[in-house]
Design an enzyme around this catalytic site. Sequence first.
Site, PDB file in Angstrom:
ATOM      1  N   ASP A  75       3.905  27.388  14.399  1.00  0.00           N
ATOM      2  CA  ASP A  75       3.099  28.597  14.262  1.00  0.00           C
ATOM      3  C   ASP A  75       1.652  28.149  14.063  1.00  0.00           C
ATOM      4  O   ASP A  75       1.354  26.959  13.894  1.00  0.00           O
ATOM      5  CB  ASP A  75       3.613  29.489  13.119  1.00  0.00           C
ATOM      6  CG  ASP A  75       3.137  30.939  13.290  1.00  0.00           C
ATOM      7  OD1 ASP A  75       2.229  31.191  14.112  1.00  0.00           O
ATOM      8  OD2 ASP A  75       3.670  31.834  12.603  1.00  0.00           O
TER       9      ASP A  75
HETATM   10  C1  BGC Z   1       1.855  34.455  13.709  1.00  0.00           C
HETATM   11  C2  BGC Z   1       2.720  34.337  14.937  1.00  0.00           C
HETATM   12  C3  BGC Z   1       1.874  34.458  16.175  1.00  0.00           C
HETATM   13  C4  BGC Z   1       0.795  33.398  16.145  1.00  0.00           C
HETATM   14  C5  BGC Z   1      -0.080  33.387  17.367  1.00  0.00           C
HETATM   15  C6  BGC Z   1       0.654  33.552  13.765  1.00  0.00           C
HETATM   16  O1  BGC Z   1      -0.239  33.834  12.756  1.00  0.00           O
HETATM   17  O2  BGC Z   1       2.634  34.178  12.569  1.00  0.00           O
HETATM   18  O3  BGC Z   1       3.724  35.308  14.908  1.00  0.00           O
HETATM   19  O4  BGC Z   1       2.674  34.358  17.319  1.00  0.00           O
HETATM   20  O5  BGC Z   1      -0.015  33.631  15.013  1.00  0.00           O
HETATM   21  O6  BGC Z   1      -0.928  34.471  17.413  1.00  0.00           O
END
Ligand code: BGC
Length: 734
Positions: free
Chosen positions: A264
């Site tokens: 993530d």
């Molecule tokens: C979130 C994810 C997301 C990623 C990319 C993160 O902060 O937890 O769910 O896909 O950002 O935007």
Amino acid sequence: MKTEELKKLFDQLSLKEKIGQMVQIPGYFLSEGNITGPALDMGLTQEDIDLAGSVLSVIGADRLKAIQTAYMEKHPHHIPMLFMADIINGYRTVFPIPLAQGCSFDPALAENGAAIAAEEAAAAGIHVTFSPMADLSRDARWGRVMESTGEDPYLNGLMASAMVQGYQGMDHETIPEGKLAACLKHYAGYGAPTAGRDYNTVELSARTLREDYLPAYQRAVEAGCDLVMTSFNTLDRIPSSANRWLLREVLRDEMGFDGVVISDWAAIHELVEHGIAADDREAAKLAVLAGVDIDMASPAYCRNLLSLVKDGEVPESLIDEAAWRILVLKNRLGLFENPYKDASAADETAKILSDAHRAAARKAAADTFVLLKNDNALLPIRQEERIGCIGPYADRRQLSGSWSIFADDSVTETLREAFSGDANVRFAKGCSILDPGAPRVPFGAQKIADEPETDADAALEEALRLAADSDKVILTLGEPNDYSGEAASRANLTLPECQQRLLRETAKVNPNIVVILFCGRPLDIRPVKELAGAILVAWFPGTEGALALTDVLTGKTAPSGKLAMSFPYCVGQTPVFYAQLSTGRPFHGDFRTDRFHSKYLDIPNEPLYPFGYGLTYTSFECSAVTLNKAVMEKSDTIHACVTLANTGSVKGTETVQLYIHDCAASVARPVREMKAFKKVTLSPGESKNVEFVITEEMLRFHDIGMNFVSEPGRFEVFIGSDSTTENKAVFELK
Ligand code: BGC
Ligand code: BGC
């Protein structure tokens, strides 16, 4: 490209190029074509950017084509870049939020929504979506419940795999035209943060993890999802991006996942903040050993992998393994033949927000609304009735939820606009959406434009005059859309005081109140239950949400949603969910005889509205459960049957739900678990047999030795219209 050709290409890549594949940069690094401030802050050089194998959050066919062309020209082996983005409940045509989709109990609805999202986003040049989120969500304080399909492992598994199929298509060899690769997230256990605070520590026993949390991820893996994203949280005190057991043993060896694992956002770098790595170099080492292939938005891999390999701390084979998987994904998307995939400005114009997409979103939204109460058949409203439509959502455009980051709210009609042809429906705002001084979320695509009324009393008075002069009041209440979603945990689940005051005062002048609730999570709606005659949960219904509401409010479409997540009585109960374990001292409701039993002194144990609950405009009767036999051999099945009758005066759909309870096992089992459901549509007076086949697989669980088996003994089968049904039969497994 044939695998042999891909292998040849792969063999020509330098170690640096392979590491480049493992680096994902945020789109804003590319805003000027060359790196800007933030990349320099992260310590990335122009060369790092030029070799980065993927980028996130840039959209638009022409823009992405230009980026791809420039990137490939510079790349030593002209390998195309991957474009990823969060396409959650739609790209521009926004479907209801995932939690609402869960309430449809209709995987085909989720699949179709994902297919439409894929078609639009693919035309805009995107290759990969960061969806579905299969995190089991049982704590309404956690803001990301809006992005999940709720509290039930079985329902979540069906929904997650349907979404994977909708995004990727059914052809497992390639990601064909108009499709995206799906990235399952957030692996694992992200939905269980302590105290409901986003990103917080997760404490799950290995058994609960396997029984309740892993199954939905597993279903999505089985459906063929191409990527898996690690979660931010720790599990057993190990952050997921450094958890070799979770990623290599469970995900790859046990579940058989062979796609790409991505961290993530900055989660590898955050291993330092978690306190398990001294610096980015150690963080990179832990993550690559654990099995993370792509480092999203952190400098850890980019700045350190080369020297880690050179110093013998990371075997080069791990880099090869990761980079190879990424190239295989690019190949599955057909990027070596056509690096732009479906990017097409003409298709963007033709497909995005097409009439067909909007019609599908409208139908989907109507099927996700949950009718919690409908005293005296307040709904549907009748043509001749004079309606006062009041409240902060009566004329509000932000109906798409916090993850619709590429949506344009200006194409969404408000309820007022949707009712504009109907002279019998009049409007007043009544109050602002938040109390003065309530925190305004300071970022996000859809900022809270709504400031408190300058004259709250005047707004209230105007609304009360309208309410007094109406046959019925439709009161639109709820949370702003950025009060749920990422980093939007709440410790209070009540409606703002200004909205509660509007409800109380309206009830004094007109008893016929229908509340429409807009929210990204279950809320504490005790005052609403007390004062409103009817309650319809609309969640965040998306682009066509207001039109779908007019369909349901006027009876053109009957509501059929069922709660995918319990509405707590109050915040002190959370997490509250139906599939709990019994205690040794279950409370039977009598405070005198049950003094030393598991209960609260001040609130009931039961949620205000349970999982699986939802009414429609007709009524149903379900007969007693009959089984075709009382004893089941392991190789055998049992047929459980009820007769469902529509006893009301209009056509309606019921979701008949089957729950099973294993009465005595080697470890404690939930008091009941949903194992099947069927949606049945009946005309007035019509009845139908609804049959379920119970298989031995449905009875399996992780036994005392952690073997996934069934155990002989007594089982209860409940069949009914929600998770509290007492309609049951009993059988024995030999
Ligand atoms: C979130 C994810 C997301 C990623 C990319 C993160 O902060 O937890 O769910 O896909 O950002 O935007
Ligand atoms: C309590 C114990 C106590 C025991 C004997 C139980 O109900 O939990 O703490 O020692 O009764 O009185």
